[in-house]
Design an enzyme around this catalytic site. Structure first.
Site, PDB file in Angstrom:
ATOM      1  N   VAL A  34      23.008  76.944  21.236  1.00  0.00           N
ATOM      2  CA  VAL A  34      24.283  76.221  21.272  1.00  0.00           C
ATOM      3  C   VAL A  34      24.822  75.968  19.869  1.00  0.00           C
ATOM      4  CG1 VAL A  34      25.380  74.042  21.914  1.00  0.00           C
ATOM      5  CG2 VAL A  34      23.788  75.145  23.500  1.00  0.00           C
ATOM      6  N   ARG A  47      17.239  55.532  43.638  1.00  0.00           N
ATOM      7  CA  ARG A  47      15.979  54.777  43.756  1.00  0.00           C
ATOM      8  C   ARG A  47      15.168  54.940  42.473  1.00  0.00           C
ATOM      9  NH1 ARG A  47      16.862  57.684  48.402  1.00  0.00           N
ATOM     10  NH2 ARG A  47      17.246  56.475  50.312  1.00  0.00           N
ATOM     11  N   LYS A 104      28.240  73.153  46.256  1.00  0.00           N
ATOM     12  CA  LYS A 104      29.024  74.150  46.996  1.00  0.00           C
ATOM     13  C   LYS A 104      29.934  73.519  48.033  1.00  0.00           C
ATOM     14  CE  LYS A 104      24.868  74.865  49.762  1.00  0.00           C
ATOM     15  NZ  LYS A 104      23.972  74.147  48.845  1.00  0.00           N
ATOM     16  N   VAL A 131      26.221  78.912  44.225  1.00  0.00           N
ATOM     17  CA  VAL A 131      26.060  80.080  45.096  1.00  0.00           C
ATOM     18  C   VAL A 131      24.894  80.927  44.609  1.00  0.00           C
ATOM     19  CG1 VAL A 131      27.143  82.156  46.044  1.00  0.00           C
ATOM     20  CG2 VAL A 131      28.539  80.128  45.580  1.00  0.00           C
ATOM     21  N   GLY A 133      21.716  80.422  43.915  1.00  0.00           N
ATOM     22  CA  GLY A 133      20.656  79.929  43.033  1.00  0.00           C
ATOM     23  C   GLY A 133      20.649  80.560  41.659  1.00  0.00           C
ATOM     24  N   ILE A 135      20.662  83.648  40.792  1.00  0.00           N
ATOM     25  CA  ILE A 135      21.290  84.963  40.639  1.00  0.00           C
ATOM     26  C   ILE A 135      22.591  84.835  39.851  1.00  0.00           C
ATOM     27  CG2 ILE A 135      22.183  86.982  41.842  1.00  0.00           C
ATOM     28  CD1 ILE A 135      20.560  86.100  44.287  1.00  0.00           C
ATOM     29  N   ASP A 200      26.392  76.252  55.333  1.00  0.00           N
ATOM     30  CA  ASP A 200      26.029  76.512  53.941  1.00  0.00           C
ATOM     31  C   ASP A 200      26.596  77.862  53.489  1.00  0.00           C
ATOM     32  OD1 ASP A 200      24.001  76.015  51.543  1.00  0.00           O
ATOM     33  OD2 ASP A 200      23.680  78.075  52.216  1.00  0.00           O
ATOM     34  N   LYS A 204      29.679  78.922  50.594  1.00  0.00           N
ATOM     35  CA  LYS A 204      29.465  79.901  49.522  1.00  0.00           C
ATOM     36  C   LYS A 204      30.445  81.064  49.648  1.00  0.00           C
ATOM     37  CE  LYS A 204      24.584  78.652  49.253  1.00  0.00           C
ATOM     38  NZ  LYS A 204      23.197  79.039  49.638  1.00  0.00           N
ATOM     39  N   GLY A 306      15.780  76.694  45.505  1.00  0.00           N
ATOM     40  CA  GLY A 306      14.582  76.187  44.858  1.00  0.00           C
ATOM     41  C   GLY A 306      14.913  75.452  43.585  1.00  0.00           C
TER      42      GLY A 306
END
Length: 433
Positions: A34, A47, A104, A131, A133, A135, A200, A204, A306
């Site tokens: 950066v 929580r 999404k 969209v 994950g 990829i 879902d 996407k 994931g």
């Protein structure tokens, strides 16, 4: 190296905790990429007692207060849902803070409002993680293919349903059995509705269509059909045609009856030839096949969900946004200039696989063929399986409007010699029985 950029993280669950980990473990590399260090200014959670691994000074339950802080440069959101997240992100954008989101549902419902707010404030809104994950998909559509004309995007964008259908194909299991296995292995939520009913994937698909066709598309524009009605018999019928069944998100340029260019966006299970690149995508993986005029066919494949894979996409956006802030610039914003009409599903041309339990008597095939002809639907292939009470007619049509095909199926179900429509499913790709 200049002053650090400060990040507010909204949410610290499966994905958020991985974002925190990667920011810590890769701090040196991220700073080098950066040009300045990236530091957490705070983490908003509901929580705090569940997050004893985080420094106490970073944790807060006041998300709005964290977003409003003057020392925050970038807001990363991994909470999900519509409200209060929409209000939080609009406040962040209005306050001159760039936003990285994995949401999404919000982007598919009201992305236009967020894009307008980002443009007005001159800041970035990035959402690669929304969209597929890990990829890299949205940025290639938005930037790498910006000089091309994308004609079609078709993909497997939900890992839970792909796992279920893959298990049904591999083992012959029914839907309930395969869903139970997915739940046991942690691929399906306790309430799997968003996945198995296609919500879902529809969100996407809306995001993908908007980027590919420079048109604002919302989740409500997407025709949606889940996999709950897919049976072991459907899977067996697909195998007989050398096909497999996948829940597909399909976004394509089409032509209306008046010849004008339109877009069609749909999510539904479909029979797909095993020769198609998407047919071999198994387990909980995602894959998206893109067709463009100049680039031809491209395929993107990888883990679509994931904690760590999704966090990888978020960090990629975070680096891009941070670089823009260091340079005092802004990245590529929304492109919706085409404003194409979204074609209703009834006008979309599709193909069908229809299996009919029929009486084994003379004239049945001619009557069935006549029902298709009345609606202007031509038959590509037809075969009969079994005899007597076990007689089944299996037909695959050529392309016709979805309305015409639906009317044909309803008419067939009312015929006295048709006991039931055992299977009705759309077909994608070229099928040779």
């Amino acid at each position: 190296m200049g002053d650090a950029l400060r990040i507010a993280l909204l949410g610290c669950g499966v994905v958020g905790s991985q974002v925190v980990r990667l920011l810590d473990e890769q701090a040196g590399d991220l700073a080098a990429r950066v040009g300045v260090p990236l530091e957490l200014a705070g983490v908003a959670v509901r929580r705090p007692a569940r997050h004893t691994d985080l420094p106490a000074g970073l944790v807060t339950t006041d998300a709005a207060g964290l977003v409003a802080r003057g020392d925050v440069d970038i807001v990363v959101e991994v909470i999900g849902g519509i409200e209060p997240v929409r209000s939080l992100l609009l406040d962040a954008l209005a306050g001159g803070k760039s936003v990285v989101s994995a949401n999404k549902a919000l982007l598919a419902e009201d992305g236009a409002t967020l894009h307008d707010a980002a443009a007005k404030a001159g800041v970035d809104l990035y959402y690669e993680a929304a969209v597929a994950g890990a990829i890299p998909l949205l940025r290639p559509l938005r930037e790498s293919l910006a000089g091309d004309r994308i004609t079609r995007v078709i993909g497997i964008v939900n890992g839970t349903t792909n796992f279920i259908l893959s298990r049904m194909d591999a083992t012959g299991a029914g839907f309930d059995e395969a869903l139970g296995e997915a739940t046991e292995l942690g691929y399906a939520e306790a309430d799997p509705t968003a996945d198995v009913d296609g919500f879902d994937a529809a969100a996407k698909a809306a995001i993908l269509a908007g980027l590919a066709f420079h048109t604002r598309v919302t989740a409500s524009d997407v025709y949606r059909e889940g996999i709950g009605a897919v049976s072991a018999a459907d899977v067996a019928s697909a195998k007989a045609m050398n096909c497999t069944i996948k829940l597909l998100a399909i976004c394509e340029r089409t032509r209306g009856a008046d010849g004008t260019e339109q877009v069609a966006v749909r999510v539904h299970p479909a029979m797909l030839p095993r020769s198609h690149p998407l047919a071999g995508v198994g387990d909980a993986f995602n894959a998206v096949f893109v067709e463009a005029d100049a680039a031809g066919s491209l395929m993107f494949y990888g883990r679509g969900a994931g904690g760590a894979p999704t966090a990888s996409a978020i960090l990629g956006d975070l680096v891009a946004v941070a670089r823009n802030r260091v340079r005092g610039s802004r990245g590529t914003g929304e492109s919706s200039y085409a404003a194409l009409r979204v074609q209703p599903m009834g006008e979309v041309t599709t193909r069908y696989h229809v299996a009919l339990d029929v009486a084994d008597q003379p004239g049945v095939l001619a009557a069935v063929a006549g029902a298709f002809a009345e609606q202007g639907v031509s038959i590509q292939t037809v075969r009969q399986e079994g005899r007597g009470d076990a007689a089944t007619l299996v037909l695959v049509t050529h392309t016709a409007t979805d309305d015409a095909l639906s009317r044909t199926v309803r008419h067939l179900a009312d015929m006295p010699f048709v006991r039931r429509a055992a299977s009705v499913m759309r077909v994608e790709g070229t099928v040779n029985e």
